[in-house]
Design a protein around this motif. Structure first.
Motif, PDB file in Angstrom:
ATOM      1  N   THR A  30      17.634  14.775  58.348  1.00 18.01           N
ATOM      2  CA  THR A  30      15.804  14.662  58.619  1.00 18.01           C
ATOM      3  C   THR A  30      15.053  15.047  59.242  1.00 18.01           C
ATOM      4  OG1 THR A  30      16.388  12.085  57.450  1.00 18.01           O
ATOM      5  CG2 THR A  30      14.202  12.168  58.391  1.00 18.01           C
ATOM      6  N   VAL A  31      14.974  15.494  60.723  1.00 17.78           N
ATOM      7  CA  VAL A  31      15.168  15.976  61.488  1.00 17.78           C
ATOM      8  C   VAL A  31      14.165  17.332  61.143  1.00 17.78           C
ATOM      9  CG1 VAL A  31      14.352  16.852  63.623  1.00 17.78           C
ATOM     10  CG2 VAL A  31      14.721  14.476  63.880  1.00 17.78           C
ATOM     11  N   ASP A  32      15.388  17.658  60.560  1.00 19.53           N
ATOM     12  CA  ASP A  32      15.223  19.663  59.990  1.00 19.53           C
ATOM     13  C   ASP A  32      14.164  19.528  59.069  1.00 19.53           C
ATOM     14  OD1 ASP A  32      17.052  20.227  62.027  1.00 19.53           O
ATOM     15  OD2 ASP A  32      18.591  20.206  61.501  1.00 19.53           O
ATOM     16  N   ALA A  33      14.368  18.313  58.249  1.00 22.31           N
ATOM     17  CA  ALA A  33      13.049  18.484  57.045  1.00 22.31           C
ATOM     18  C   ALA A  33      11.991  18.465  57.156  1.00 22.31           C
ATOM     19  CB  ALA A  33      13.978  17.668  55.966  1.00 22.31           C
ATOM     20  N   LYS A  34      11.796  17.967  57.954  1.00 23.74           N
ATOM     21  CA  LYS A  34      10.402  17.372  58.451  1.00 23.74           C
ATOM     22  C   LYS A  34       9.919  18.287  59.333  1.00 23.74           C
ATOM     23  CE  LYS A  34       9.968  13.535  56.456  1.00 23.74           C
ATOM     24  NZ  LYS A  34       9.524  13.421  55.145  1.00 23.74           N
ATOM     25  N   ALA A  35      10.729  19.433  59.886  1.00 21.23           N
ATOM     26  CA  ALA A  35       9.831  20.085  60.563  1.00 21.23           C
ATOM     27  C   ALA A  35       9.671  21.627  60.463  1.00 21.23           C
ATOM     28  CB  ALA A  35      10.299  20.114  62.007  1.00 21.23           C
ATOM     29  N   ALA A  36      10.667  21.676  58.958  1.00 19.70           N
ATOM     30  CA  ALA A  36      10.952  23.739  59.177  1.00 19.70           C
ATOM     31  C   ALA A  36      10.120  23.920  58.301  1.00 19.70           C
ATOM     32  CB  ALA A  36      11.593  22.767  57.528  1.00 19.70           C
ATOM     33  N   ALA A  37       8.077  23.125  58.269  1.00 21.41           N
ATOM     34  CA  ALA A  37       7.605  24.298  57.815  1.00 21.41           C
ATOM     35  C   ALA A  37       6.617  24.482  59.527  1.00 21.41           C
ATOM     36  CB  ALA A  37       6.483  22.970  57.112  1.00 21.41           C
ATOM     37  N   CYS A  38       7.422  23.895  60.706  1.00 20.74           N
ATOM     38  CA  CYS A  38       6.637  24.612  61.821  1.00 20.74           C
ATOM     39  C   CYS A  38       7.290  25.461  62.376  1.00 20.74           C
ATOM     40  CB  CYS A  38       7.247  23.435  62.894  1.00 20.74           C
ATOM     41  SG  CYS A  38       5.871  22.138  61.997  1.00 20.74           S
ATOM     42  N   VAL A  39       8.808  26.313  61.526  1.00 14.96           N
ATOM     43  CA  VAL A  39       9.091  27.590  62.108  1.00 14.96           C
ATOM     44  C   VAL A  39       7.938  28.841  62.149  1.00 14.96           C
ATOM     45  CG1 VAL A  39      10.863  29.710  61.666  1.00 14.96           C
ATOM     46  CG2 VAL A  39      11.278  26.333  61.770  1.00 14.96           C
ATOM     47  N   GLY A  40       7.487  28.809  61.403  1.00 17.45           N
ATOM     48  CA  GLY A  40       6.669  29.808  61.032  1.00 17.45           C
ATOM     49  C   GLY A  40       5.386  30.503  62.211  1.00 17.45           C
ATOM     50  N   PHE A  41       5.107  28.893  62.889  1.00 14.63           N
ATOM     51  CA  PHE A  41       4.566  28.836  64.248  1.00 14.63           C
ATOM     52  C   PHE A  41       4.794  28.924  65.244  1.00 14.63           C
ATOM     53  CE2 PHE A  41       2.368  26.564  67.283  1.00 14.63           C
ATOM     54  CZ  PHE A  41       0.714  27.795  67.634  1.00 14.63           C
TER      55      PHE A  41
END
Length: 116
Positions: A30-41
């Motif tokens: 759940t954490v990985d899915a919610k935070a995945a879009a933050c990896v680029g930054f």
């Protein structure tokens, strides 16, 4: 019959205890899915956190019901950060950029066990 009654009473007591005290911490998937879009930054490849990043983190923050949830999320994020090449100088800017108060320092060096 007496043993069956006693067994049922014990089982009901145990289930009541689990219902009130046994809520599982937030799982890493759940954490990985919610935070995945933050990896680029967080890796320095994007100039700011995306709207999807901030939305996912806001949704993740809404799942926090206990200190154990905070600790679990922290552990999951730290584990993912190691494998993804997250840079602390970017990671630490995400809460302010997304207007999220997490209640503890956001860093790859945060000791998750001391969060309260």
């Amino acid at each position: 019959m007496k043993n069956l009654f006693f067994s049922m009473l014990l089982l009901l007591s145990f289930l009541f205890f689990l219902a009130n005290h046994g809520e599982a911490a937030v799982p890493c998937n759940t954490v990985d899915a919610k935070a995945a879009a933050c990896v680029g930054f967080a890796t320095g490849k994007a100039t700011k956190p995306s709207a999807e990043c901030c939305t996912g983190l806001h949704q993740l923050a809404q799942t926090v019901k206990s200190v154990d949830d905070k600790k679990a999320i922290c552990r999951c994020l730290k584990a993912a950060a190691k494998s993804l090449g997250i840079q602390d100088k970017f990671l630490s800017k995400i809460p302010q950029a997304c207007n999220i108060n997490v209640g503890f320092p956001v860093s790859i060096n945060t000791n998750c066990e001391t969060i309260h």
